[in-house]
Scaffold this motif. Structure first.
Motif, PDB file in Angstrom:
ATOM      1  N   ALA A   1       0.848  -1.195   0.000  1.00 50.40           N
ATOM      2  CA  ALA A   1       0.000   0.000   0.000  1.00 50.40           C
ATOM      3  C   ALA A   1       0.885   1.247   0.000  1.00 50.40           C
ATOM      4  CB  ALA A   1      -0.927  -0.002   1.209  1.00 50.40           C
ATOM      5  N   ASN A   2       1.975   1.189   0.768  1.00 50.63           N
ATOM      6  CA  ASN A   2       2.910   2.320   0.794  1.00 50.63           C
ATOM      7  C   ASN A   2       3.624   2.491  -0.545  1.00 50.63           C
ATOM      8  OD1 ASN A   2       3.293   3.844   3.426  1.00 50.63           O
ATOM      9  ND2 ASN A   2       3.099   1.737   4.147  1.00 50.63           N
TER      10      ASN A   2
ATOM     11  N   GLU B   1       2.579   1.615  -3.463  1.00 48.27           N
ATOM     12  CA  GLU B   1       1.652   2.148  -4.461  1.00 48.27           C
ATOM     13  C   GLU B   1       1.546   3.660  -4.309  1.00 48.27           C
ATOM     14  OE1 GLU B   1      -2.085   3.545  -6.177  1.00 48.27           O
ATOM     15  OE2 GLU B   1      -1.842   3.289  -4.026  1.00 48.27           O
ATOM     16  N   ARG B   2       1.553   4.126  -3.058  1.00 43.80           N
ATOM     17  CA  ARG B   2       1.479   5.577  -2.827  1.00 43.80           C
ATOM     18  C   ARG B   2       2.749   6.281  -3.299  1.00 43.80           C
ATOM     19  NH1 ARG B   2      -1.031   4.051   2.166  1.00 43.80           N
ATOM     20  NH2 ARG B   2      -3.207   3.800   1.565  1.00 43.80           N
TER      21      ARG B   2
ATOM     22  N   GLU C   1       2.927   9.398  -5.873  1.00 45.78           N
ATOM     23  CA  GLU C   1       3.705  10.639  -5.724  1.00 45.78           C
ATOM     24  C   GLU C   1       4.525  10.895  -6.993  1.00 45.78           C
ATOM     25  OE1 GLU C   1       2.803  12.319  -3.267  1.00 45.78           O
ATOM     26  OE2 GLU C   1       2.254  10.917  -1.684  1.00 45.78           O
TER      27      GLU C   1
ATOM     28  N   ARG D   1       2.278  12.189  -9.578  1.00 46.34           N
ATOM     29  CA  ARG D   1       1.922  13.572  -9.256  1.00 46.34           C
ATOM     30  C   ARG D   1       3.032  14.518  -9.730  1.00 46.34           C
ATOM     31  NH1 ARG D   1      -0.067  12.563  -3.797  1.00 46.34           N
ATOM     32  NH2 ARG D   1      -1.969  11.822  -4.812  1.00 46.34           N
TER      33      ARG D   1
ATOM     34  N   PHE E   1      12.662  19.732   3.355  1.00 47.10           N
ATOM     35  CA  PHE E   1      11.365  20.239   2.896  1.00 47.10           C
ATOM     36  C   PHE E   1      11.076  21.618   3.487  1.00 47.10           C
ATOM     37  CE2 PHE E   1       6.834  20.834   3.851  1.00 47.10           C
ATOM     38  CZ  PHE E   1       6.349  20.930   2.567  1.00 47.10           C
TER      39      PHE E   1
ATOM     40  N   VAL F   1       6.032  23.584  -4.687  1.00 48.27           N
ATOM     41  CA  VAL F   1       5.735  23.281  -3.286  1.00 48.27           C
ATOM     42  C   VAL F   1       5.116  21.884  -3.186  1.00 48.27           C
ATOM     43  CG1 VAL F   1       4.185  23.839  -1.359  1.00 48.27           C
ATOM     44  CG2 VAL F   1       5.489  25.665  -2.470  1.00 48.27           C
ATOM     45  N   PHE F   2       4.212  21.594  -4.111  1.00 54.49           N
ATOM     46  CA  PHE F   2       3.583  20.267  -4.089  1.00 54.49           C
ATOM     47  C   PHE F   2       4.579  19.160  -4.440  1.00 54.49           C
ATOM     48  CE2 PHE F   2      -0.679  22.419  -4.449  1.00 54.49           C
ATOM     49  CZ  PHE F   2      -1.145  21.945  -3.226  1.00 54.49           C
TER      50      PHE F   2
ATOM     51  N   LYS G   1       6.476  18.490  -1.375  1.00 52.30           N
ATOM     52  CA  LYS G   1       5.626  17.724  -0.454  1.00 52.30           C
ATOM     53  C   LYS G   1       5.575  16.252  -0.885  1.00 52.30           C
ATOM     54  CE  LYS G   1       3.034  17.702   3.101  1.00 52.30           C
ATOM     55  NZ  LYS G   1       3.598  18.096   4.403  1.00 52.30           N
TER      56      LYS G   1
ATOM     57  N   ARG H   1       6.834  12.977   1.250  1.00 50.37           N
ATOM     58  CA  ARG H   1       5.977  11.812   1.530  1.00 50.37           C
ATOM     59  C   ARG H   1       6.654  10.499   1.132  1.00 50.37           C
ATOM     60  NH1 ARG H   1       0.561  12.645   3.224  1.00 50.37           N
ATOM     61  NH2 ARG H   1       0.059  14.851   3.114  1.00 50.37           N
TER      62      ARG H   1
ATOM     63  N   ASN I   1       7.495   4.098   6.933  1.00 49.29           N
ATOM     64  CA  ASN I   1       6.462   3.086   7.205  1.00 49.29           C
ATOM     65  C   ASN I   1       6.959   1.679   6.885  1.00 49.29           C
ATOM     66  OD1 ASN I   1       4.759   5.163   7.928  1.00 49.29           O
ATOM     67  ND2 ASN I   1       3.650   5.216   5.987  1.00 49.29           N
TER      68      ASN I   1
END
Lengths: 235, 235
Positions: free
Chosen positions: B93-94, B96-97, B101, B104, B168, B193-194, B197, B201, B208
């Motif tokens: 799950a991590n 995949e995130r 990112e 993004r 950051f 900025v994004f 971020k 993450r 995690n």
């Protein structure tokens, strides 16, 4: 008879764990609402209250996770029961993140209160509260759907998340305009951009809950599917 | 003998699933590196390549999740084996995130290339690449620790994540200064900025992973613990 007895105990364990997930859900939902109240009223005190509850949410996540691996080891569930326990594991991870977003908003409120906020930022704050109302309502609907394992309601959640994303895009454009018109608001506007992002993520977490519910009931993993494909799976 | 045979098969299944997690980890690590390359070179083409791999990562997550619930149902693992499977579920799950990112960042690159980027933004882009190098190194270390179930290395990951958070904060302050000095850069600075971020993450996700490794080996859930408390648990 012994089997029947065991199975009734097992059912009680499963509904016990579901109830604790709902309790945790209610708690983080209240945290988000409180964080937004703190923002709307620039209340450092309410922000503090949100932060104080963070530990409780974290503890609940760890406890529920420990309970559910205990249940898997003891009961050796299969099929729908196993899917429910796996879904619980994913759901509480999402709920804990909702709590994180609430804490993030609360910390931003503290910073805004300390540095002093331009009165110009009252308008975007009202918009943020509106975006937050949508996200909180979506989270509540997802928790309701979880309580009843209601795939129809879960599908509604998936459909409505788009609205929050659009709200976020509109807010971002508005905040950029404010910053351009009055560069002194840049620093606090960036804070509000992150609040808007945190709220948008609450909507994403509600969506993840909804997908987990469909997985439990239908056995289909609908993550990364289009809404149309999910509709087919639910029917 | 039959038991031994079964257990060897089971071991093979467990190491098979671990290998696929590492493969997925390698893939998302490459995606982040590629997304940052796209940003540093304002390459819309490389950004497209990142986005094309999103489906593959998503499919891997769904497949590994399905495999592991199959293994739990068939093998009814307990103790460390069960912890490993639960940790795999959280880890993918991590990962995949992390892929999210990267996507993004890639979409931001496309937007920046389309709208045209001020040459003033070259400097923060260099800083972003530095922050990303730290995050990618941390993710790789977490994946190494996962491959060997090495709690010492996992602990290093937990300790080093702070550095990315500081990076950051520094970047955010710098971008705010740019925006104030030249309000025409506000819109693309917000994009950066994004990106900052998103990179931060990636570091959180590596953290995690590290926590999941300690859970597998030590049986202790160290999430939400201080680094000192984790050190005690690992010792």
């Amino acid at each position: 008879m012994a089997d029947k007895h065991l199975s009734t105990q097992f059912d009680a364990e499963l509904s016990g764990i579901s109830n604790r997930v709902l309790e945790m859900g209610g708690l983080v939902e209240a945290q988000v609402a409180q964080a937004i109240y703190a923002l709307s009223n620039f209340s450092s005190e309410t922000a503090n209250q949100v932060l104080q509850q963070e530990t409780r949410v974290n503890t609940m996540e760890v406890e529920i996770d420990s309970d559910l691996s205990g249940i898997i080891a003891r009961r050796q569930p299969t099929a729908r029961d196993l899917r429910l326990l796996i879904a619980v594991s994913k759901t509480i991870a999402n709920l804990e993140r909702v709590g994180d977003e609430a804490a993030r908003i609360a910390r931003t409120v503290q910073r805004l209160v300390n540095t002093g906020v331009s009165s110009r930022l009252r308008v975007p704050v009202t918009d943020l509260a509106f975006e937050a109302d949508l996200a909180i309502a979506l989270l509540r609907k997802a928790l309701d759907a979880f309580a009843r394992l209601d795939t129809g309601k879960a599908l509604e959640v998936l459909k409505q998340d788009d609205q929050i994303d659009q709200e976020f895009d509109g807010l971002l454009r508005k905040l950029i305009t404010y910053m351009m018109e009055d560069p002194r608001t840049i620093s606090s506007s960036i804070d509000l951009v992150f609040v808007a992002k945190a709220i948008e993520r609450v909507g994403d977490h509600a969506k993840n809950l909804a997908e987990a519910i469909i997985y439990v009931v239908k056995g289909t993993d609908v993550r990364h599917h289009s809404v149309e494909a999910v509709e087919d799976a639910v029917r």
